[in-house]
Design a protein around this motif. Sequence first.
Motif, PDB file in Angstrom:
ATOM      1  N   MET A  31      -4.608   1.325   2.472  1.00 56.97           N
ATOM      2  CA  MET A  31      -4.579   0.048   1.752  1.00 56.97           C
ATOM      3  C   MET A  31      -3.152  -0.465   1.599  1.00 56.97           C
ATOM      4  O   MET A  31      -2.882  -1.655   1.778  1.00 56.97           O
ATOM      5  CB  MET A  31      -5.233   0.222   0.375  1.00 56.97           C
ATOM      6  N   LEU A  32      -2.217   0.417   1.300  1.00 53.52           N
ATOM      7  CA  LEU A  32      -0.823  -0.006   1.169  1.00 53.52           C
ATOM      8  C   LEU A  32      -0.328  -0.612   2.476  1.00 53.52           C
ATOM      9  O   LEU A  32       0.339  -1.653   2.479  1.00 53.52           O
ATOM     10  CB  LEU A  32       0.062   1.177   0.758  1.00 53.52           C
ATOM     11  N   GLY A  36       0.863  -4.560   3.519  1.00 51.53           N
ATOM     12  CA  GLY A  36       2.270  -4.724   3.880  1.00 51.53           C
ATOM     13  C   GLY A  36       3.224  -4.169   2.851  1.00 51.53           C
ATOM     14  O   GLY A  36       4.392  -4.572   2.795  1.00 51.53           O
ATOM     15  N   TRP A  37       2.751  -3.209   2.044  1.00 51.09           N
ATOM     16  CA  TRP A  37       3.568  -2.596   1.007  1.00 51.09           C
ATOM     17  C   TRP A  37       4.083  -1.249   1.477  1.00 51.09           C
ATOM     18  O   TRP A  37       3.401  -0.511   2.189  1.00 51.09           O
ATOM     19  CB  TRP A  37       2.767  -2.409  -0.275  1.00 51.09           C
ATOM     20  N   ARG A  38       5.284  -0.908   1.066  1.00 50.04           N
ATOM     21  CA  ARG A  38       5.878   0.378   1.406  1.00 50.04           C
ATOM     22  C   ARG A  38       5.393   1.453   0.440  1.00 50.04           C
ATOM     23  O   ARG A  38       5.317   1.239  -0.771  1.00 50.04           O
ATOM     24  CB  ARG A  38       7.405   0.286   1.332  1.00 50.04           C
ATOM     25  N   LEU A  39       5.097   2.613   0.971  1.00 50.13           N
ATOM     26  CA  LEU A  39       4.766   3.786   0.164  1.00 50.13           C
ATOM     27  C   LEU A  39       6.054   4.498  -0.231  1.00 50.13           C
ATOM     28  O   LEU A  39       6.871   4.843   0.620  1.00 50.13           O
ATOM     29  CB  LEU A  39       3.880   4.754   0.964  1.00 50.13           C
ATOM     30  N   ALA A  55      -1.966   8.829   6.064  1.00 53.56           N
ATOM     31  CA  ALA A  55      -2.817   7.643   6.198  1.00 53.56           C
ATOM     32  C   ALA A  55      -1.974   6.369   6.212  1.00 53.56           C
ATOM     33  O   ALA A  55      -2.239   5.452   6.994  1.00 53.56           O
ATOM     34  CB  ALA A  55      -3.848   7.589   5.074  1.00 53.56           C
ATOM     35  N   ALA A  56      -0.970   6.312   5.351  1.00 54.91           N
ATOM     36  CA  ALA A  56      -0.087   5.137   5.323  1.00 54.91           C
ATOM     37  C   ALA A  56       0.644   4.993   6.653  1.00 54.91           C
ATOM     38  O   ALA A  56       0.701   3.895   7.228  1.00 54.91           O
ATOM     39  CB  ALA A  56       0.910   5.259   4.166  1.00 54.91           C
ATOM     40  N   LEU A 175      -8.027  -0.911  -7.317  1.00 56.73           N
ATOM     41  CA  LEU A 175      -6.589  -0.701  -7.288  1.00 56.73           C
ATOM     42  C   LEU A 175      -5.916  -1.798  -6.473  1.00 56.73           C
ATOM     43  O   LEU A 175      -4.919  -2.383  -6.899  1.00 56.73           O
ATOM     44  CB  LEU A 175      -6.270   0.667  -6.674  1.00 56.73           C
ATOM     45  N   ARG A 176      -6.476  -2.107  -5.303  1.00 61.54           N
ATOM     46  CA  ARG A 176      -5.924  -3.177  -4.477  1.00 61.54           C
ATOM     47  C   ARG A 176      -5.882  -4.492  -5.261  1.00 61.54           C
ATOM     48  O   ARG A 176      -4.862  -5.189  -5.270  1.00 61.54           O
ATOM     49  CB  ARG A 176      -6.758  -3.353  -3.220  1.00 61.54           C
TER      50      ARG A 176
END
Length: 184
Positions: A31-32, A36-39, A55-56, A175-176
């Motif tokens: 999902m991250l 387009g979000w950084r883990l 997964a990311a 969460l998203r």
Amino acid sequence: MTFSRSVCVFCGARPGQRPAYAAAARATGAMLAEEGWRLVYGAGDIGLMGEVARAAQAAGAATMGVIPTHLMQREVGKRDLGQLVITEDMHERKKVMFMNSDAIVVLPGGAGSLDEFFEVVTWAQIGLHRKPIFLLDTDGYWQTLMQLLNHVIAEGFADASLRDHFTAVADVAALRAGLRAALS
């Protein structure tokens, strides 16, 4: 890969007893990437940490791992991340993770995850930050923690506003939605 926001994920270095925990960690990592979000996470390649990171990465997310020297072997420090920061100690690890994130997500985990949760919630409670904090309550994992916090409030050791500093969500879809609203 470019990213618009960074999300710090605190979670277990063990997989836990239920397959749902690993599945939720993988779904969180994917999902991250989709958003387009950084883990930003603890850099381990074991347990839920490894699940969320792999997964990311597989989905194309930018990744930043932060790990203290003394845990590189124990947590199998993941060296193929976009950015790997090796710190001297746990305190510096938490600080670097926090300072490099726009939001915090806490997946199931043990004493370390609880420590990380309580630190960022305490910082919010005393006004040091306003970053959104989410508990991913997979299979009701965090229900007893929320009962404990309600007990702390009922016994007069915290104001009811303590609950306002974090949001518990039941699944990755919620969460998203919560992260989208908080990070927009």
